[in-house]
Structures are given as structure tokens and as C-alpha cells.
Motif scaffolding. Structure first.
Motif, PDB file in Angstrom:
ATOM      1  N   GLU A  33       0.837  -1.205   0.000  1.00 54.58           N
ATOM      2  CA  GLU A  33       0.000   0.000   0.000  1.00 54.58           C
ATOM      3  C   GLU A  33       0.868   1.251   0.000  1.00 54.58           C
ATOM      4  N   GLU A  34       1.977   1.216   0.751  1.00 60.57           N
ATOM      5  CA  GLU A  34       2.911   2.342   0.748  1.00 60.57           C
ATOM      6  C   GLU A  34       3.612   2.455  -0.602  1.00 60.57           C
ATOM      7  N   VAL A  35       3.918   1.318  -1.205  1.00 57.14           N
ATOM      8  CA  VAL A  35       4.538   1.321  -2.527  1.00 57.14           C
ATOM      9  C   VAL A  35       3.610   1.986  -3.544  1.00 57.14           C
ATOM     10  N   ALA A  36       2.321   1.627  -3.494  1.00 63.83           N
ATOM     11  CA  ALA A  36       1.341   2.217  -4.403  1.00 63.83           C
ATOM     12  C   ALA A  36       1.246   3.730  -4.192  1.00 63.83           C
ATOM     13  N   ALA A  37       1.235   4.151  -2.929  1.00 64.63           N
ATOM     14  CA  ALA A  37       1.148   5.582  -2.628  1.00 64.63           C
ATOM     15  C   ALA A  37       2.385   6.325  -3.130  1.00 64.63           C
ATOM     16  N   ARG A  38       3.553   5.686  -2.997  1.00 62.38           N
ATOM     17  CA  ARG A  38       4.785   6.328  -3.465  1.00 62.38           C
ATOM     18  C   ARG A  38       4.799   6.452  -4.989  1.00 62.38           C
ATOM     19  N   ALA A  50       6.640   2.609 -12.226  1.00 62.10           N
ATOM     20  CA  ALA A  50       5.912   1.350 -12.038  1.00 62.10           C
ATOM     21  C   ALA A  50       6.458   0.271 -12.961  1.00 62.10           C
ATOM     22  N   MET A  51       6.721   0.613 -14.226  1.00 62.67           N
ATOM     23  CA  MET A  51       7.270  -0.360 -15.170  1.00 62.67           C
ATOM     24  C   MET A  51       8.675  -0.792 -14.752  1.00 62.67           C
ATOM     25  N   ALA A  52       9.486   0.174 -14.327  1.00 63.80           N
ATOM     26  CA  ALA A  52      10.842  -0.146 -13.896  1.00 63.80           C
ATOM     27  C   ALA A  52      10.825  -1.108 -12.715  1.00 63.80           C
ATOM     28  N   ALA A  53       9.875  -0.912 -11.803  1.00 68.25           N
ATOM     29  CA  ALA A  53       9.767  -1.800 -10.636  1.00 68.25           C
ATOM     30  C   ALA A  53       9.459  -3.230 -11.057  1.00 68.25           C
ATOM     31  N   ALA A  71      -0.525  -3.430  -6.872  1.00 73.85           N
ATOM     32  CA  ALA A  71      -0.219  -2.047  -6.502  1.00 73.85           C
ATOM     33  C   ALA A  71      -0.413  -1.120  -7.698  1.00 73.85           C
ATOM     34  N   ASN A  72      -0.006  -1.569  -8.878  1.00 67.29           N
ATOM     35  CA  ASN A  72      -0.173  -0.746 -10.084  1.00 67.29           C
ATOM     36  C   ASN A  72      -1.645  -0.571 -10.451  1.00 67.29           C
ATOM     37  N   MET A 183      -5.933  -9.313  -3.355  1.00 72.35           N
ATOM     38  CA  MET A 183      -5.129  -9.773  -2.218  1.00 72.35           C
ATOM     39  C   MET A 183      -4.753  -8.614  -1.305  1.00 72.35           C
ATOM     40  N   ILE A 184      -4.445  -7.469  -1.916  1.00 71.60           N
ATOM     41  CA  ILE A 184      -4.100  -6.297  -1.117  1.00 71.60           C
ATOM     42  C   ILE A 184      -5.306  -5.816  -0.324  1.00 71.60           C
TER      43      ILE A 184
END
Length: 220
Positions: A33-38, A50-53, A71-72, A183-184
Motif C-alpha cells: 500500500e505504501e509502494v502504491a502511494a509512493r 511502475a514499469m521499472a519496478a 499495486a499498479n 489480495m491487497i
């Protein structure tokens, strides 16, 4: 030699991004969730981050792809997240294929050359290679990185790998994007999540049945 140097630099850059950047450190925590917010906070370059991740996750799987895909979806919506995940997954597969074929072939052959999948792919690379990779993309329990590496060290033409990956990744990535999002947010989607898991189990049983039926037909 240049290909080897480029490949090493590529992996070093990926590792540095994970170990030395704030976003990489956040990824290592597994807080999706923090990853999505970032990702969302990066504005117009968010889609590239997002693609690079996703690409980096292919080589350094510190976070399961299904969660990163989810997350994306949280950031870009279902269709935007799916397209982002799909393009990134295809690019990651191509990078993995290139590394196995041109830079680390000896290492990859020692690791996977004896596997039955690789041997089958070599025997039928030119006639059925496209369909072998296409169907392999639809088997959730078969790691994508293994398919990429096996393709790279086989005799499979690049064009066959490219188009089989582009098409084969569509249903697989869409399913994982939806599943990851549920799942999230599992507390709000318990029933749907259970149905998806049951559907996946039935799909795997069906594939196994068809495989056995085809084998028995060939033997009869």
C-alpha cells in the motif's frame, strides 16, 4: 564482450536502485500500500517508475509480481494497471531472454540445459516453439523467468519468443493484476478472492487432464 559488459551494468544498476534508493528500500519492506502511494506521488513519471519496478522484480524478486501488479492497479485503475504491468512484463521477459542468449549463456545452460522443457523446446523450436511458449505463459506455477531463460538458451527464434510472449502474457498478467488487487484489499473481496483461487485450481486441473489425454492419445 560488449554484450556481457552491458548486461553486467544493467544488473548492477537494478541492484543499486533496490539497495540505494528510497523507493528500493520501500520495496524491500513489502508494504504494498505504501509502494502504491509512493508510485502515485511521482506524478507524470509514475508509469515509468511502475514499469521499472516490474522489470527489476524479474531479476531481483524481493516482492511477488502478483502484489506489485496489484499495486499498479491501485494507482492506475484496472485497465491502466493491467496495461502497465503487461508492457513491463514483456520488456522484462525480453531482457531476461537477451541475457540468457547473449551474455550469460554458459551459466544458463549449466543451470537449465538438462531440463526436459529446454530439451523439448530445442527439438521443436522451429515448428512448434511459438505454441510451446504461448501455452507455457498460461501455466501459473511455471515461473516466467524459467521460461525466459529456457527460451534464451534454446534454438527458439527470437520472433517466435516475442510474439508468443506478447500474446501469452495478456491473460496471465490480467489475472495476476486482478488477483493482486484483491489480495491487497482482501478484507473487502474475500468471496471474490476465494472464487478466483478455485477458478485457478480448476484451470490447473483442466490443463493436467488435457496433457494426460494428449499423451495417452499419442501412445495408443
Amino acid at each position: 564482450m560488449k554484450k556481457i559488459i552491458f548486461s553486467v551494468l544493467f544488473l548492477v544498476v537494478c541492484l543499486a536502485l533496490i539497495m540505494q534508493t528510497d523507493f528500493g528500500q520501500l520495496l524491500r519492506t513489502g508494504n504494498i500500500e505504501e509502494v502504491a502511494a509512493r508510485i502515485q506521488s511521482y506524478g507524470w513519471i509514475a508509469i515509468f517508475i511502475a514499469m521499472a519496478a516490474v522489470v527489476i522484480q524479474t531479476f531481483f524478486p524481493i516482492v511477488p509480481f502478483v502484489l506489485l501488479a496489484g499495486a499498479n492497479v491501485m494507482v492506475f485503475g484496472l485497465w491502466g494497471g493491467f496495461v502497465t504491468n503487461w508492457i513491463a512484463a514483456v520488456l522484462a521477459a525480453l531482457a531476461n531472454f537477451a541475457l540468457a542468449r547473449y551474455a550469460a549463456r554458459d551459466w544458463a545452460e549449466k543451470k537449465m540445459g538438462h531440463h526436459a522443457f529446454v530439451q523439448k523446446l530445442n527439438r521443436q523450436a522451429e515448428t512448434k516453439g511459438f505454441f510451446i511458449i504461448l501455452f507455457a505463459r498460461w501455466i501459473p506455477v511455471l515461473p516466467s523467468s524459467a521460461v525466459n531463460t529456457a527460451s534464451g538458451i534454446s534454438k527458439l527464434p527470437f520472433k517466435s519468443f516475442l510474439f508468443a510472449t506478447i500474446l501469452g502474457k495478456i491473460p496471465a498478467v490480467f489475472f495476476e493484476s486482478v488477483l493482486g488487487n484483491y489480495m491487497i484489499n482482501w478484507e473487502n473481496h474475500k468471496g471474490t478472492l476465494v472464487l478466483l483461487i478455485i477458478g485457478l485450481a480448476l484451470f490447473m486441473v483442466g490443463l493436467n487432464y488435457l496433457k494426460k489425454k494428449k499423451k495417452s492419445t499419442l501412445l495408443s
